[in-house]
Write a protein that holds these residues in place. Structure first.
Motif, short mmCIF file in Angstrom:
data_model
loop_
_atom_site.label_atom_id
_atom_site.label_comp_id
_atom_site.label_asym_id
_atom_site.label_seq_id
_atom_site.Cartn_x
_atom_site.Cartn_y
_atom_site.Cartn_z
N ASN A 176 0.38 8.42 14.36
CA ASN A 176 0.63 7.60 12.45
C ASN A 176 -1.67 6.80 12.97
N VAL A 177 -2.05 6.54 11.69
CA VAL A 177 -2.80 6.18 11.29
C VAL A 177 -2.51 5.51 9.53
N HIS A 178 -3.80 5.25 9.44
CA HIS A 178 -3.48 4.22 8.50
C HIS A 178 -4.71 3.28 7.67
N PHE A 179 -4.72 2.55 6.34
CA PHE A 179 -6.56 2.17 5.52
C PHE A 179 -5.79 0.78 6.14
N GLU A 180 -6.76 0.57 5.19
CA GLU A 180 -6.29 -0.95 4.67
C GLU A 180 -6.56 -1.10 3.82
N ASP A 181 -6.43 -2.34 3.20
CA ASP A 181 -6.62 -2.78 2.00
C ASP A 181 -7.98 -4.68 1.92
N GLN A 182 -8.03 -4.83 0.88
CA GLN A 182 -9.21 -6.18 0.64
C GLN A 182 -8.22 -6.46 -0.76
N VAL A 183 -8.08 -7.85 -0.76
CA VAL A 183 -7.84 -7.95 -2.46
C VAL A 183 -9.14 -9.17 -2.08
N HIS A 184 -10.15 -8.85 -4.05
CA HIS A 184 -11.11 -9.69 -4.01
C HIS A 184 -11.60 -9.30 -5.71
N GLN A 185 -11.02 -10.91 -6.06
CA GLN A 185 -11.50 -11.42 -8.23
C GLN A 185 -10.29 -10.37 -8.42
N GLY A 186 -9.41 -10.06 -8.16
CA GLY A 186 -7.95 -9.92 -8.72
C GLY A 186 -8.38 -7.74 -8.53
N LYS A 187 -9.12 -7.58 -7.37
CA LYS A 187 -9.38 -6.01 -7.50
C LYS A 187 -8.54 -5.95 -6.04
N MET A 188 -8.15 -4.86 -5.67
CA MET A 188 -7.91 -4.06 -4.41
C MET A 188 -9.34 -2.83 -4.45
N LYS A 189 -9.61 -3.31 -2.62
CA LYS A 189 -10.87 -2.46 -2.01
C LYS A 189 -9.70 -2.07 -0.89
N PHE A 190 -10.11 -0.73 -0.27
CA PHE A 190 -10.60 -0.11 0.59
C PHE A 190 -11.65 0.62 1.06
#
Length: 72
Positions: free
Chosen positions: A33-47
């Motif tokens: 099992n592996v995964h990506f993480e996201d960050q939300v900055h100024q209303g936009k989701m980034k990976f």
């Protein structure tokens, strides 16, 4: 998945169903099992598109609903 592994298949499977992450333990060490993480900055989701070991530990569903304008 078990049949694919037994046939020698190599590949990736993606899912949002966390219950399916338990398949790896049932099949053996050849499934990871592996995964990506996201960050939300100024209303936009980034990976950053870095694969991380293990099952994802946070959900982004509520944040996605906010980003598209739903009241939650």
């Amino acid at each position: 998945m078990r049949r694919l592994v037994e046939a020698g298949a190599i590949g990736m499977v993606t899912t949002h169903d966390l219950a399916l992450t338990e398949i790896g333990a049932a099949i053996g060490d050849v499934v990871k099992n592996v995964h990506f993480e996201d960050q939300v900055h100024q209303g936009k989701m980034k990976f950053d598109y870095r694969l991380r070991q293990g099952v994802v530990t946070k959900s982004n569903a509520i944040e996605l609903m906010r980003i598209v304008g739903l009241e939650v």
